[in-house]
Scaffold this motif. Sequence first.
Motif, PDB file in Angstrom:
ATOM      1  N   GLN A   7      46.867  36.517  21.075  1.00 50.88           N
ATOM      2  CA  GLN A   7      46.903  36.567  22.539  1.00 50.88           C
ATOM      3  C   GLN A   7      47.412  35.243  23.093  1.00 50.88           C
ATOM      4  O   GLN A   7      47.578  34.278  22.352  1.00 50.88           O
ATOM      5  N   ASP A   9      46.433  32.237  24.574  1.00 49.33           N
ATOM      6  CA  ASP A   9      45.198  31.483  24.764  1.00 49.33           C
ATOM      7  C   ASP A   9      45.413  30.379  25.806  1.00 49.33           C
ATOM      8  O   ASP A   9      46.505  30.254  26.384  1.00 49.33           O
ATOM      9  N   SER A  10      44.406  29.567  26.034  1.00 47.47           N
ATOM     10  CA  SER A  10      44.490  28.544  27.081  1.00 47.47           C
ATOM     11  C   SER A  10      45.562  27.499  26.775  1.00 47.47           C
ATOM     12  O   SER A  10      46.235  27.009  27.689  1.00 47.47           O
ATOM     13  N   ARG A  13      48.924  29.167  27.503  1.00 45.88           N
ATOM     14  CA  ARG A  13      49.047  29.305  28.958  1.00 45.88           C
ATOM     15  C   ARG A  13      49.451  27.967  29.573  1.00 45.88           C
ATOM     16  O   ARG A  13      50.341  27.906  30.425  1.00 45.88           O
ATOM     17  N   ASP A  49      47.175  38.213  32.047  1.00 44.67           N
ATOM     18  CA  ASP A  49      46.001  38.225  31.174  1.00 44.67           C
ATOM     19  C   ASP A  49      46.465  37.794  29.788  1.00 44.67           C
ATOM     20  O   ASP A  49      47.601  37.333  29.624  1.00 44.67           O
ATOM     21  N   GLU A  50      45.639  37.931  28.794  1.00 45.03           N
ATOM     22  CA  GLU A  50      45.921  37.406  27.458  1.00 45.03           C
ATOM     23  C   GLU A  50      47.116  38.058  26.764  1.00 45.03           C
ATOM     24  O   GLU A  50      47.640  37.526  25.789  1.00 45.03           O
ATOM     25  N   ARG A  51      47.561  39.208  27.243  1.00 42.39           N
ATOM     26  CA  ARG A  51      48.698  39.878  26.617  1.00 42.39           C
ATOM     27  C   ARG A  51      49.721  40.415  27.626  1.00 42.39           C
ATOM     28  O   ARG A  51      50.611  41.183  27.265  1.00 42.39           O
TER      29      ARG A  51
END
Length: 191
Positions: A7, A9-10, A13, A49-51
């Motif tokens: 995914q 992740d922070s 991002r 979102d994560e994906r």
Amino acid sequence: MGKVYEQIDSDLRAFIEKQPMFFVATAPAEGGRVNVSPKGYSDTFAVLDERTVAYLDLDGSGIETVAHLRENGRITVMFCSFDRRALILRLYGTGRVVTPHDAEFPDLLARFGPHPGVRSVIVVDCERISDSCGWGVPRMSLDEERSTLDRWAVRQDVQKTRDYRAKHNRTSIDGIPGLAAGETDPATVHS
């Protein structure tokens, strides 16, 4: 060696949010031309979102991405670091076009900075998230973002925008349908 992530992740991002530009690649289902588009303005990309990610599709002289996504949905988004950290991040996935006529458009539009000339929002469901070293990419610094596209879009009235999109955005260079006739009207709100 590159790494595949489950995914966004922070850390990824933060990397994405730091980049002043990204690249989008799409292709027709069979034959035709592969398209790669550079995208600028740091406030035109959002991690939903994560994906899932999205970006503003602003007025332009072509409609390849929209046409290809409507035909087959395949898309790759690439971020490339030009600063001290050598890194390339690719988001492979399925994209869809959200126009001002779609119910989710206003909520998506609110995720971005203010820009005139918004044709649509491209939403990408990421199926593969991977990085690579980027050691061969030069280090460069950003002087400033260009305001030319926004200034051009502000100068267009509704009829000029409609005419421009009808001329340049109805079909791809390979003749694949892009914006439909009703989609060439400019959005009544800016992002």
